[in-house]
Scaffold this motif. Structure first.
Motif, PDB file in Angstrom:
ATOM      1  N   SER A 437       0.831  -1.212   0.000  1.00  0.00           N
ATOM      2  CA  SER A 437       0.000   0.000   0.000  1.00  0.00           C
ATOM      3  C   SER A 437       0.856   1.249   0.000  1.00  0.00           C
ATOM      4  CB  SER A 437      -0.929  -0.006   1.218  1.00  0.00           C
ATOM      5  OG  SER A 437      -1.779  -1.137   1.213  1.00  0.00           O
ATOM      6  N   SER A 438       1.911   1.235   0.796  1.00  0.00           N
ATOM      7  CA  SER A 438       2.804   2.397   0.815  1.00  0.00           C
ATOM      8  C   SER A 438       3.498   2.575  -0.528  1.00  0.00           C
ATOM      9  CB  SER A 438       3.844   2.241   1.934  1.00  0.00           C
ATOM     10  OG  SER A 438       4.749   1.180   1.643  1.00  0.00           O
ATOM     11  N   ILE A 441       1.082   4.342  -2.807  1.00  0.00           N
ATOM     12  CA  ILE A 441       0.984   5.755  -2.439  1.00  0.00           C
ATOM     13  C   ILE A 441       2.205   6.523  -2.928  1.00  0.00           C
ATOM     14  CG2 ILE A 441       0.951   7.344  -0.476  1.00  0.00           C
ATOM     15  CD1 ILE A 441      -0.763   5.272   1.002  1.00  0.00           C
ATOM     16  N   ARG A 445       2.086   9.575  -5.640  1.00  0.00           N
ATOM     17  CA  ARG A 445       2.602  10.907  -5.324  1.00  0.00           C
ATOM     18  C   ARG A 445       3.695  11.323  -6.305  1.00  0.00           C
ATOM     19  NH1 ARG A 445       2.927  10.639   1.344  1.00  0.00           N
ATOM     20  NH2 ARG A 445       0.660  10.798   1.690  1.00  0.00           N
ATOM     21  N   TYR A 472      -5.386  -0.968  -6.431  1.00  0.00           N
ATOM     22  CA  TYR A 472      -5.968   0.331  -6.787  1.00  0.00           C
ATOM     23  C   TYR A 472      -6.804   0.340  -8.059  1.00  0.00           C
ATOM     24  CZ  TYR A 472      -1.801   0.581  -9.843  1.00  0.00           C
ATOM     25  OH  TYR A 472      -0.833   0.330 -10.772  1.00  0.00           O
ATOM     26  N   TYR A 480      -6.536   6.402  -4.932  1.00  0.00           N
ATOM     27  CA  TYR A 480      -5.549   5.319  -4.876  1.00  0.00           C
ATOM     28  C   TYR A 480      -5.237   4.881  -3.447  1.00  0.00           C
ATOM     29  CZ  TYR A 480      -2.557   9.280  -3.721  1.00  0.00           C
ATOM     30  OH  TYR A 480      -2.026  10.401  -3.121  1.00  0.00           O
ATOM     31  N   TYR A 481      -5.413   5.783  -2.502  1.00  0.00           N
ATOM     32  CA  TYR A 481      -5.065   5.528  -1.102  1.00  0.00           C
ATOM     33  C   TYR A 481      -6.117   4.714  -0.364  1.00  0.00           C
ATOM     34  CZ  TYR A 481      -8.562   9.157  -0.643  1.00  0.00           C
ATOM     35  OH  TYR A 481      -9.734   9.851  -0.734  1.00  0.00           O
TER      36      TYR A 481
END
Length: 734
Positions: A437-438, A441, A445, A472, A480-481
């Motif tokens: 997940s990170s 993200i 970004r 996602y 997306y988060y």
């Protein structure tokens, strides 16, 4: 109010008429005490009430501390309503001579038949013998003949042999879920990314709903029988499936690692096991709450000995919560964790072998000339990357199951080795999904920083899309988060199921709060890819929230009349069965359309985030403009799968993660953030003169809508007067 409730109940029950049968018999195989300091308890209790011939067949093994003559007051209740009251004098019936008079010590009554007076059972409604999972009880009170004092009370839950817990239903649910996932994978391999994303989103939503139903069945709440049976249909999604040799493996593993297997199922002929249902009166609440050592679903279980398998008393074992689910499935309580764990491993291995087999089949068909070389080309070229993405998907699908079972194993403690497995598995899965997940993200970004749109990098790099896309693709690009709130939602629900096994009220309240917060979140943010997918998932959240409200009532926190729970149990089944049917039909239609339509993408509107313009396939780069687009994205000549260097999705010091892309971005073009591209400055800081090839060409003949190709220059760049870049659409710029 009572007549209206009775009418509602009757109408709800008649809705279940397809389950009806001509058999008219009520049976029970367990007995529980229903008053404090009851002087009679039974370890084995079998009864059959047959109104057709007016007979009551029974067999009892118990212990009594009563001395003297007693009268037996019998009461039958259905859905909280009293349907029969009668009295029997044991001294007047030869079958009950063992109770006349009663004496201290063990009591064994062999299978016997007592005649019920003609017409005594006329008050029992016909639906009691036909509606599945009857919510009824059979209560016996022992009254001292001399004093009239009530000296003992026992009760049993009655069954008519009909149930909504059907293996065929479970198979249909499982096959439908699997078909949807396979359809999504095949459609994606054929290049229909839009259709694949929609089918995958629906499949994951459907499977999540199934697991939510399984969660309800695993809670330590005294569920109405029909709710208990209905939720049992979904326990396969948690790996609670009985197969004989797997049970043998689980028992062997536990013994070999220092554990002590339970022997409840192997001793059912010696004592009764009572499945916990809703409390039928104040005395029942006392009995279920005080019997800590005998209550299988509670925090402590005393090991049964060979002489007295039920423990230190002759009271029946009460199963609830996760152990109730395992007992109904025919799984020993000490084998539940390992059963779910083994099935998860089997699922992983089966998927891996399936992917490898599909790769070999594709290559064989291509060599034999039976499959076009461009079919599944992306999969064949980068199947190892695809396999990595599938493994991540498996972790996501199995996350709810392993969270509940692994955390529950911390309390169950079947053996030291199983605790180690639980610790390693659950925290590894949390770590994998958290890191993935990170990663998403960070990629989003970076894409926003470079292209003012999170969709660009998330969808333009095939490797990133295949590896991380499962987190996602079913959300819109700007959401997306949202996978993070979803994972937190599942984690907290699993924690409540696993760690609050001793408190159904706490679980009910926790579910209401969690479901309410999640419902508000998805309703306000509408994070899914389009309106239909949002409606699909929001409706699931609404049903889950309503079910949580029902759980609060089932926990008896409001102290409502008994008939309320009976009515709500039937309503719970009806609306969930109807909703499940609708979801299954929608998913089946989408799956078949995806598999058998020549161009399934026409069924779905293009995404507003314009992800389709960023999803580029190695096999699709056939035109000059596509090739120029690939160069602009920094793709190597032979595609991402053939590149041994860095890629966009890798973490490094460059913005793009690719030296080719970085050099191209810095020496070829510069992005103004307004949808316009200019030649970048040369090393001397001067602007390179614009090339005449960068001028916007005329609209292409035959293009009525002014396609993207017509609006672009031969060099692949947009005119300054062109409409906003598709890289900005759907990101809040239009």
């Amino acid at each position: 109010m009572a007549p209206s409730i009775r009418s509602l109940l009757t109408a709800s029950l008649f809705a279940l008429a397809p389950f009806a049968s001509a058999s008219r018999e009520l049976t029970s195989t367990s007995l529980a005490t229903c008053q404090e300091n009851s002087q009679f308890s039974a370890s084995l209790f079998d009864i059959a009430l047959t109104p057709g011939n007016g007979s009551l067949t029974f067999a009892i093994n118990g212990v009594s501390t009563i001395t003297g003559y007693v009268l037996l007051n019998i009461q039958v209740r259905a859905y909280g309503l009293s349907v029969y009251n009668g009295q029997i004098d044991p001294c007047e019936d030869a079958a009950l001579k063992g109770l006349c008079p009663m004496q201290e010590g063990p009591i064994q009554l062999p299978p016997s038949v007592v005649t019920i007076p003609s017409g005594a059972l006329s008050g029992v409604p016909g639906i009691a013998y036909t509606v599945p999972n009857l919510d009824a009880s059979f209560q016996i009170k022992f009254n001292d003949t001399a004093t009239g004092q009530n000296v003992a009370c026992v009760e049993a839950s009655l069954s008519n042999g009909k149930t909504v817990d059907q293996k065929a239903v479970a198979w249909v649910l499982a096959v439908t879920s699997g078909l949807a996932l396979v359809a999504s994978a095949i459609t994606s391999g054929l290049g229909h990314s839009n259709t694949a994303a929609h089918v995958a989103a629906n499949a994951l939503g459907l499977f999540g709903y199934f697991q939510a139903q399984a969660f309800i069945g695993m809670t330590d709440i005294a569920l109405p029988p029909i709710v208990e049976a209905w939720t049992q249909n979904f326990q396969w999604s948690m790996g609670i499936i009985r197969i004989g040799f797997i049970q043998n493996i689980a028992t062997w593993y536990q013994r070999s690692t220092g554990g002590t297997p339970s022997e409840i199922l192997s001793n059912l002929d010696d004592y009764s096991v009572s499945v916990q249902k809703r409390d039928l009166g104040p005395a029942s609440a006392y009995t279920l709450g005080k019997r800590a050592l005998q209550r299988i679903g509670g925090p402590v279980m005393k090991r049964a000995s060979s002489d007295n398998p039920a423990g230190s008393s002759n009271n029946p074992i009460i199963v609830s919560g996760i152990k109730r689910v395992g007992f109904i499935a025919g799984i020993e309580p000490t084998n539940i964790f390992l059963t779910g764990y083994i099935f998860f491993l089997i699922f992983v291995v089966a998927v891996v072998l399936g992917v490898i087999l599909f790769k070999l089949i594709c290559e064989g068909l291509v060599k034999a000339g039976r499959l076009k070389n461009n079919k599944f080309q992306d999969f064949r070229n980068g199947w190892t990357t695809v396999l990595k993405g599938i493994m991540y998907r498996i972790v996501l699908i199995g996350f709810p199951q392993m969270v509940v079972l692994c955390f529950w194993e911390f309390i169950q403690r079947d053996s030291g080795a199983e605790i180690v497995l639980a610790v390693f598995t659950v925290f590894t899965m949390i770590g994998i999904l958290g890191w993935a997940s990170s990663k998403v993200i960070r990629l989003a970004r970076r894409s926003i920083a470079m292209h003012k749109n999170p969709a660009y990098i998330l969808y333009s790099d095939p490797v990133a899309l295949n590896k991380w896309g499962f987190l996602y693709v079913h959300f819109k690009a700007t959401a997306y988060y949202f996978i993070v709130p979803v994972l937190i939602y599942v984690l907290f629900k699993g924690i409540f199921v696993a760690f609050a096994q001793g408190s159904g009220v706490a679980q009910a309240i926790g579910f209401v709060v969690i479901e309410a917060v999640f419902l508000i979140g998805v309703s306000i943010l509408t994070p899914y890819m389009d309106k239909k997918t949002n409606a699909f998932n929001i409706s699931i959240s609404v049903i889950n929230f309503i079910s949580a409200i029902f759980m609060l009532f089932f926990s008896n926190v409001f102290g409502q009349p008994q008939i309320v729970n009976g009515v709500m149990g039937v309503v719970f089944f009806v609306y969930n069965a109807a909703f499940s049917t609708v979801l299954l039909i929608l998913v089946l239609i989408a799956s078949f359309y995806a598999l058998f339509s020549k161009n399934p993408d026409t069924r779905y509107q293009p995404m507003r985030d314009d992800r389709g313009s960023f999803i580029k396939s190695q096999s699709e780069l056939t035109t000059e403009l596509d090739a120029l687009g690939a160069t602009a994205r920094g793709e190597p000549k032979h595609g991402f799968y053939g590149n041994k260097g860095a890629r966009i999705e890798e973490d490094d010091s460059s913005l793009s993660g690719s030296d080719t892309a970085k050099n191209h971005m810095t020496t070829t073009t510069s992005y103004t953030g307004a949808g316009t591209y200019y030649p970048a400055e040369d090393q001397g800081g001067r602007h390179n003169p614009p090339s005449p090839y960068y001028q916007s060409p005329a609209r292409q003949p035959g293009s009525a809508d002014g396609s993207r190709a017509a609006s672009m220059t031969r060099g692949g760049y947009r005119n300054q007067t062109a409409s906003p870049s598709p890289w900005q659409r759907g990101a809040g710029y239009d």
